[in-house]
Write a protein that holds these residues in place. Structure first.
Motif, PDB file in Angstrom:
ATOM      1  N   GLN A 200       0.821  -1.212   0.000  1.00 14.01           N
ATOM      2  CA  GLN A 200       0.000   0.000   0.000  1.00 14.01           C
ATOM      3  C   GLN A 200       0.857   1.266   0.000  1.00 14.01           C
ATOM      4  O   GLN A 200       0.540   2.249  -0.674  1.00 14.01           O
ATOM      5  CB  GLN A 200      -0.940  -0.009   1.207  1.00 14.01           C
ATOM      6  CG  GLN A 200      -2.008  -1.088   1.169  1.00 14.01           C
ATOM      7  CD  GLN A 200      -2.865  -1.005  -0.078  1.00 14.01           C
ATOM      8  OE1 GLN A 200      -3.489   0.022  -0.332  1.00 14.01           O
ATOM      9  NE2 GLN A 200      -2.885  -2.075  -0.864  1.00 14.01           N
ATOM     10  N   LYS A 204       0.788   4.177  -2.739  1.00 17.95           N
ATOM     11  CA  LYS A 204       0.459   5.539  -2.300  1.00 17.95           C
ATOM     12  C   LYS A 204       1.544   6.534  -2.705  1.00 17.95           C
ATOM     13  O   LYS A 204       1.256   7.651  -3.158  1.00 17.95           O
ATOM     14  CB  LYS A 204       0.277   5.550  -0.779  1.00 17.95           C
ATOM     15  CG  LYS A 204      -0.131   6.903  -0.202  1.00 17.95           C
ATOM     16  CD  LYS A 204      -0.311   6.804   1.307  1.00 17.95           C
ATOM     17  CE  LYS A 204      -0.667   8.157   1.892  1.00 17.95           C
ATOM     18  NZ  LYS A 204      -0.826   8.080   3.366  1.00 17.95           N
ATOM     19  N   LYS A 205       2.793   6.135  -2.522  1.00 21.75           N
ATOM     20  CA  LYS A 205       3.908   7.034  -2.822  1.00 21.75           C
ATOM     21  C   LYS A 205       4.303   6.993  -4.303  1.00 21.75           C
ATOM     22  O   LYS A 205       5.151   7.765  -4.749  1.00 21.75           O
ATOM     23  CB  LYS A 205       5.112   6.674  -1.948  1.00 21.75           C
ATOM     24  CG  LYS A 205       4.852   6.882  -0.458  1.00 21.75           C
ATOM     25  CD  LYS A 205       6.042   6.444   0.371  1.00 21.75           C
ATOM     26  CE  LYS A 205       5.761   6.589   1.865  1.00 21.75           C
ATOM     27  NZ  LYS A 205       5.605   7.992   2.254  1.00 21.75           N
ATOM     28  N   LYS A 206       3.692   6.053  -5.035  1.00 21.14           N
ATOM     29  CA  LYS A 206       3.934   5.918  -6.476  1.00 21.14           C
ATOM     30  C   LYS A 206       5.413   5.746  -6.798  1.00 21.14           C
ATOM     31  O   LYS A 206       5.961   6.391  -7.705  1.00 21.14           O
ATOM     32  CB  LYS A 206       3.357   7.124  -7.223  1.00 21.14           C
ATOM     33  CG  LYS A 206       1.845   7.242  -7.099  1.00 21.14           C
ATOM     34  CD  LYS A 206       1.322   8.437  -7.864  1.00 21.14           C
ATOM     35  CE  LYS A 206      -0.194   8.528  -7.732  1.00 21.14           C
ATOM     36  NZ  LYS A 206      -0.746   9.710  -8.441  1.00 21.14           N
TER      37      LYS A 206
END
Length: 220
Positions: A200, A204-206
């Motif tokens: 995740q 989220k931080k890509k």
């Protein structure tokens, strides 16, 4: 989408319960080998004990695929199940707790003993430690051979992390996995939660998983 620098390999994200996907180590190999010896067992009543996510279901799936059997979740045991067992030699009761119809369970055990069938019960705690109210059931529980899935060792933790990340189409450098193995808590549920969290965080931080993301997932 994942960072393009993240190495992608082709795996299905669905849980795999095939024999080839089971991660073997000294923590679970004794049970795996025991199940493979069927029907040459010293007892017909078997209790496999292990934490959540320790591989109990995977072991049962491998066993059933090879030897066939009737699988019943303990919470849904009913009168019809006592009739169904007639055509099966192996009966599996999964996730046993004290929340079960004790009379039905005792009747099931009697039928299995009477017909010389085999029963495997999986549970978080040993069946002999479950607080049954029925005295006869407490006594019958003592006839089970207890097989405990031990705490995960380094080899197993490494394999679990590698496989689960692969299922998520993530290939992580072995140095990073070894870093995790040395720091993560020896608990199957903690390992499961860590894998979910690291995935995740990466989304989220890509960006691909690096030391910063690993440290954050470990709570460092």
């Amino acid at each position: 989408m994942r960072d393009t620098n993240q190495t992608i390999i082709k795996f299905d994200h669905d849980k795999n319960f095939k024999k080839s996907d089971f991660v073997l180590s000294k923590s679970n190999k004794h049970i795996y080998n025991f199940l493979n010896r069927w029907p040459k067992w010293e007892r017909n009543f078997i209790n496999i004990i292990g934490q959540n996510f320790s591989g109990k279901t995977h072991l049962i799936n491998i066993f059933i695929k090879k030897n066939k059997g009737l699988r019943i979740n303990s919470h849904f045991l009913n009168e019809e199940d006592l009739k169904k067992i007639e055509i099966y030699e192996n009966i599996i009761i999964e996730d046993l707790t004290s929340n079960i119809n004790e009379n039905l369970l005792f009747s099931l055990m009697n039928l299995i003993e009477q017909d010389n069938k085999y029963i495997i019960i999986t549970s978080l705690n040993p069946i002999v430690d479950i607080d049954f109210k029925l005295i006869d059931l407490k006594s019958r529980a003592k006839s089970f051979l207890l097989l405990n899935i031990e705490q995960p060792d380094d080899e197993l933790i490494f394999g679990i992390i590698l496989k689960n990340l692969s299922d998520r189409q993530i290939l992580l450098d072995k140095k990073l996995i070894n870093y995790i193995v040395k720091r993560i808590e020896r608990s199957y549920s903690k390992i499961h939660n860590f894998i979910y969290k690291i995935d995740q965080l990466s989304l989220k931080k890509k960006r691909s998983i690096d030391f910063k993301i690993i440290k954050e997932a470990l709570g460092e």
